[in-house]
Design a protein around this motif. Structure first.
Motif, PDB file in Angstrom:
ATOM      1  N   VAL A 261       1.052  -0.959  -0.087  1.00 44.01           N
ATOM      2  CA  VAL A 261      -0.082  -0.066   0.153  1.00 44.01           C
ATOM      3  C   VAL A 261       0.670   1.443   0.026  1.00 44.01           C
ATOM      4  CG1 VAL A 261      -1.464   1.346   1.560  1.00 44.01           C
ATOM      5  CG2 VAL A 261      -1.687  -1.255   1.472  1.00 44.01           C
ATOM      6  N   ARG A 262       0.068   2.065  -0.449  1.00 42.60           N
ATOM      7  CA  ARG A 262       1.607   3.556  -0.930  1.00 42.60           C
ATOM      8  C   ARG A 262       0.374   4.539  -0.002  1.00 42.60           C
ATOM      9  NH1 ARG A 262       4.264   3.484  -6.721  1.00 42.60           N
ATOM     10  NH2 ARG A 262       1.264   3.080  -7.386  1.00 42.60           N
ATOM     11  N   LEU A 263       0.738   5.681   0.204  1.00 43.75           N
ATOM     12  CA  LEU A 263       0.656   6.597   1.716  1.00 43.75           C
ATOM     13  C   LEU A 263      -1.330   7.322   0.792  1.00 43.75           C
ATOM     14  CD1 LEU A 263       3.648   8.533   2.954  1.00 43.75           C
ATOM     15  CD2 LEU A 263       2.369   6.636   3.494  1.00 43.75           C
ATOM     16  N   GLY A 264      -0.775   7.606  -0.097  1.00 44.29           N
ATOM     17  CA  GLY A 264      -2.409   7.969  -1.024  1.00 44.29           C
ATOM     18  C   GLY A 264      -2.888   7.375  -1.016  1.00 44.29           C
ATOM     19  N   GLN A 265      -2.765   5.958  -1.285  1.00 42.87           N
ATOM     20  CA  GLN A 265      -4.687   5.266  -1.050  1.00 42.87           C
ATOM     21  C   GLN A 265      -5.075   4.943   0.721  1.00 42.87           C
ATOM     22  OE1 GLN A 265      -2.225   2.066  -2.514  1.00 42.87           O
ATOM     23  NE2 GLN A 265      -3.642   0.939  -2.479  1.00 42.87           N
ATOM     24  N   LEU A 266      -3.844   4.793   1.298  1.00 41.40           N
ATOM     25  CA  LEU A 266      -3.305   4.790   2.303  1.00 41.40           C
ATOM     26  C   LEU A 266      -4.608   6.013   3.457  1.00 41.40           C
ATOM     27  CD1 LEU A 266      -3.357   2.994   5.015  1.00 41.40           C
ATOM     28  CD2 LEU A 266      -1.012   3.807   5.623  1.00 41.40           C
ATOM     29  N   TYR A 267      -4.240   7.047   3.511  1.00 43.37           N
ATOM     30  CA  TYR A 267      -4.788   8.146   3.725  1.00 43.37           C
ATOM     31  C   TYR A 267      -6.356   8.374   3.570  1.00 43.37           C
ATOM     32  CZ  TYR A 267      -0.485  10.236   4.842  1.00 43.37           C
ATOM     33  OH  TYR A 267       0.657   9.939   5.779  1.00 43.37           O
ATOM     34  N   ALA A 268      -6.870   7.584   1.919  1.00 47.63           N
ATOM     35  CA  ALA A 268      -8.365   8.155   1.377  1.00 47.63           C
ATOM     36  C   ALA A 268      -8.592   6.966   2.222  1.00 47.63           C
ATOM     37  CB  ALA A 268      -8.420   7.843   0.378  1.00 47.63           C
ATOM     38  N   ALA A 269      -7.917   5.150   2.670  1.00 46.91           N
ATOM     39  CA  ALA A 269      -8.754   4.339   3.284  1.00 46.91           C
ATOM     40  C   ALA A 269      -9.085   4.675   4.710  1.00 46.91           C
ATOM     41  CB  ALA A 269      -8.069   3.644   2.495  1.00 46.91           C
ATOM     42  N   LEU A 270      -8.199   5.041   4.840  1.00 48.21           N
ATOM     43  CA  LEU A 270      -8.405   5.297   6.748  1.00 48.21           C
ATOM     44  C   LEU A 270      -9.650   6.710   6.807  1.00 48.21           C
ATOM     45  CD1 LEU A 270      -4.999   5.751   8.152  1.00 48.21           C
ATOM     46  CD2 LEU A 270      -6.796   3.526   8.145  1.00 48.21           C
ATOM     47  N   HIS A 271      -9.464   8.125   6.331  1.00 45.89           N
ATOM     48  CA  HIS A 271     -10.546   9.023   5.966  1.00 45.89           C
ATOM     49  C   HIS A 271     -11.654   8.231   6.278  1.00 45.89           C
ATOM     50  CE1 HIS A 271     -12.250  12.812   5.007  1.00 45.89           C
ATOM     51  NE2 HIS A 271     -13.014  12.511   4.186  1.00 45.89           N
ATOM     52  N   ALA A 272     -11.957   7.199   5.034  1.00 43.04           N
ATOM     53  CA  ALA A 272     -13.332   6.660   5.317  1.00 43.04           C
ATOM     54  C   ALA A 272     -14.225   6.310   6.195  1.00 43.04           C
ATOM     55  CB  ALA A 272     -13.526   5.799   4.027  1.00 43.04           C
ATOM     56  N   GLU A 273     -12.828   5.870   7.507  1.00 46.37           N
ATOM     57  CA  GLU A 273     -13.211   5.321   8.702  1.00 46.37           C
ATOM     58  C   GLU A 273     -12.783   6.884   9.448  1.00 46.37           C
ATOM     59  OE1 GLU A 273     -14.197   2.796   8.914  1.00 46.37           O
ATOM     60  OE2 GLU A 273     -13.733   1.609   7.003  1.00 46.37           O
ATOM     61  N   GLY A 274     -12.768   8.038   9.334  1.00 47.75           N
ATOM     62  CA  GLY A 274     -12.849   8.977  10.266  1.00 47.75           C
ATOM     63  C   GLY A 274     -11.305   8.428  11.091  1.00 47.75           C
ATOM     64  N   ARG A 275     -10.047   8.028  10.322  1.00 50.02           N
ATOM     65  CA  ARG A 275      -9.200   8.080  11.205  1.00 50.02           C
ATOM     66  C   ARG A 275      -7.954   7.938  10.175  1.00 50.02           C
ATOM     67  NH1 ARG A 275     -11.126   6.725  16.432  1.00 50.02           N
ATOM     68  NH2 ARG A 275      -8.268   5.518  16.016  1.00 50.02           N
ATOM     69  N   THR A 276      -7.015   8.278  11.395  1.00 51.45           N
ATOM     70  CA  THR A 276      -5.198   8.138  10.333  1.00 51.45           C
ATOM     71  C   THR A 276      -4.411   8.182  10.923  1.00 51.45           C
ATOM     72  OG1 THR A 276      -4.260  10.008   8.550  1.00 51.45           O
ATOM     73  CG2 THR A 276      -4.694  10.266  10.857  1.00 51.45           C
ATOM     74  N   ILE A 277      -3.284   8.262  10.383  1.00 51.25           N
ATOM     75  CA  ILE A 277      -2.369   7.149  11.207  1.00 51.25           C
ATOM     76  C   ILE A 277      -1.033   8.888  10.469  1.00 51.25           C
ATOM     77  CG2 ILE A 277      -2.155   5.161  11.136  1.00 51.25           C
ATOM     78  CD1 ILE A 277      -0.222   4.934   8.960  1.00 51.25           C
TER      79      ILE A 277
END
Ligand SMILES: Cc1cc2nc3c(=O)[nH]c(=O)nc-3n(C[C@H](O)[C@H](O)[C@H](O)COP(=O)(O)OP(=O)(O)OC[C@H]3O[C@@H](n4cnc5c(N)ncnc54)[C@H](O)[C@@H]3O)c2cc1C
Length: 428
Positions: free
Chosen positions: A104-120
């Motif tokens: 996984v790369r950062l762009g897709q990761l931030y987008a997927a976590l955003h959908a859950e209201g989360r981030t790292i």
């Protein structure tokens, strides 16, 4: 080779097979000419195990490739590239733990976590790989508030050189888990899955401030005493950019977790910008706003940490040396401090907890200025270097990357990769 193809869920490419040129390539143009004998695009842990067995049987060198951003080209080889892009699953459990595939790369990761209201807390650059970034530490715009990316790693699955698959966390294979948090990629095995404790996605203030160029020495001097001690909610890097035939540009780039008004007030403690853009937005959109669609030219980067400010003479010499190039040159100063420093140096493999800032010298691969500039600053640096910015020119690389953690990392290497299957210049 046919036996390997029969066993794969993914695909195997050699230079004469269709699709070879379309596989995920190293991002830095300088390493794109290195053509591997095979690329194995893994789609399962079993693929990683099979590829390792094939490499052992054929004595081919094998390197894992995540996002392909390594500054020293360590995810490139003439042997076998293990392309992990097919390991791209992302899921978030009810307790906020995210399970993330190593491709996984950062762009897709931030987008997927955003959908859950989360981030790292993690880096910039949408194509940077989460695995490479985490294994070397992970510096980013939430770092002064929440720490390194690897500080949020709670577990990982790793395929070792002998083909065994191990799960590690604080209670299982704790030494391996310790070593994965900051020693750098490709050291002990192939990580296939990473598990992170996420944080609620904040609303953040994007900020870009163009600074007056009348007194650049003063601005650099003030930034060194201000940015590393700023509130944790503010992270700003100072970029000093030189282009042939144009005046120097000084820009402050960063993010704050404060509202626009307090953010503007904090910035004015540092300088009165000549132009200032501040905008509130969800953190994932802020990351997108910093995406640079231009890709990465063939650049060379050298860097060092600083635990004290550079003297005025050194700052003046650094700025003076920027002049006279025939291509772009950049000094980037990244603020550390905050949560980065509230973890003990031996709590994880990442040994650089007491540094105030990181100075990067970025230029064309052929520009001798990179070495000249690094040498000007080096006598006042701490001698420490971020493992995610590997530098083949270092003399004492073991101390530079690992400080007092090196002996413990050597013991982990002996335990988990006794035959040094995973090896490269400056490997533990
Ligand atoms: C444009 C750009 C922006 C960047 N921004 C940031 C930033 O904001 N913050 C920051 O901290 N760093 C940043 N970096 C540095 C980045 O963290 C490192 O380059 C990192 O190693 C990239 O990981 P990758 O997976 O993309 O690279 P790769 O080249 O694929 O991998 C890097 C190393 O890790 C190994 N590796 C990769 N995947 C695995 C795996 N699954 N298991 C074991 N080893 C593996 C590789 O073999 C290689 O040695 C940036 C780099 C670039 C070029």
């Amino acid at each position: 080779m046919t036996e390997l193809i029969d066993r794969l869920d993914g695909e195997l490419f050699s230079p004469d097979s269709p699709g070879y040129d379309a596989v995920r390539r190293p991002v830095n143009v300088a390493f794109q000419g290195r053509r591997p004998k095979y690329v194995v695009r893994c789609r399962s842990v079993a693929d990683v195990v099979a590829a390792l067995a094939f490499a052992r049987a054929t004595s081919e060198r094998l390197v894992p490739r995540g996002g392909g951003h390594c500054f020293a080209g360590r995810s490139s080889t003439d042997g076998i590239v293990l392309d992990l892009s097919g390991l791209d699953g992302i899921s978030v459990a009810a307790d906020g733990t995210a399970t993330i595939g190593a491709g996984v790369r950062l762009g897709q990761l931030y987008a997927a976590l955003h959908a859950e209201g989360r981030t790292i807390p993690a880096g910039c650059g949408p194509t940077v790989g989460i695995a490479g970034l985490t294994l070397g530490g992970g510096i980013g715009l939430l770092g002064r508030r929440y720490g390194l990316t690897c500080d949020h790693l709670v577990g990982a699955q790793v395929v070792l050189a002998d083909g065994s698959v191990v799960d590690c966390d604080e209670d299982h294979e704790p030494e391996l888990f310790w070593g994965l948090r900051g020693a750098g990629g490709g050291q002990f095995g192939v990580v296939t899955v990473l598990r992170f404790a996420t944080v609620p996605e904040p609303t953040a203030t994007y900020l870009v401030a163009r600074l007056p160029i009348t007194a650049p020495e003063e601005l650099v001097a003030t930034w060194q005493t201000w940015a590393p001690d700023a509130p944790d909610d503010l992270t700003v890097k100072l970029v000093v950019a030189a282009e042939p035939g144009r005046p120097l540009e000084l820009t402050l780039i960063g993010a704050s977790l404060l509202a626009e008004g307090p953010t503007r007030s904090l910035l004015r403690e540092f300088a009165e910008p000549s132009a200032l853009e501040v905008r509130r937005m969800p953190y994932s959109l802020l990351k997108e706003a910093f995406d640079d669609p231009r890709g990465l030219p063939a650049i060379r980067l050298r860097s060092e940490y600083f635990s004290r400010s550079m003297t005025p003479g050194t700052v003046a010499a650094l700025l003076g040396a920027l002049d006279g190039g025939d291509g772009p040159r950049e000094l980037n100063l990244h603020a550390m401090g905050g949560a980065y420093g509230r973890v003990a140096e031996d709590a994880t493999a990442f040994a650089h907890r007491n540094e105030r800032f990181l100075l990067e010298h970025v230029g064309a691969v052929t520009d001798p200025w990179v070495d000249v500039s690094w040498s000007i600053a080096h006598p006042e640096g701490s001698g420490r270097v971020y493992p995610n910015f590997p530098d083949p020119a270092l003399d004492d690389w073991a101390t530079a990357y690992h400080g007092g953690n090196y002996a413990r990392l050597q013991a982990i290497k002996r335990a988990y990769d006794p035959d040094r299957f995973f090896d490269f210049p400056q490997a533990i």
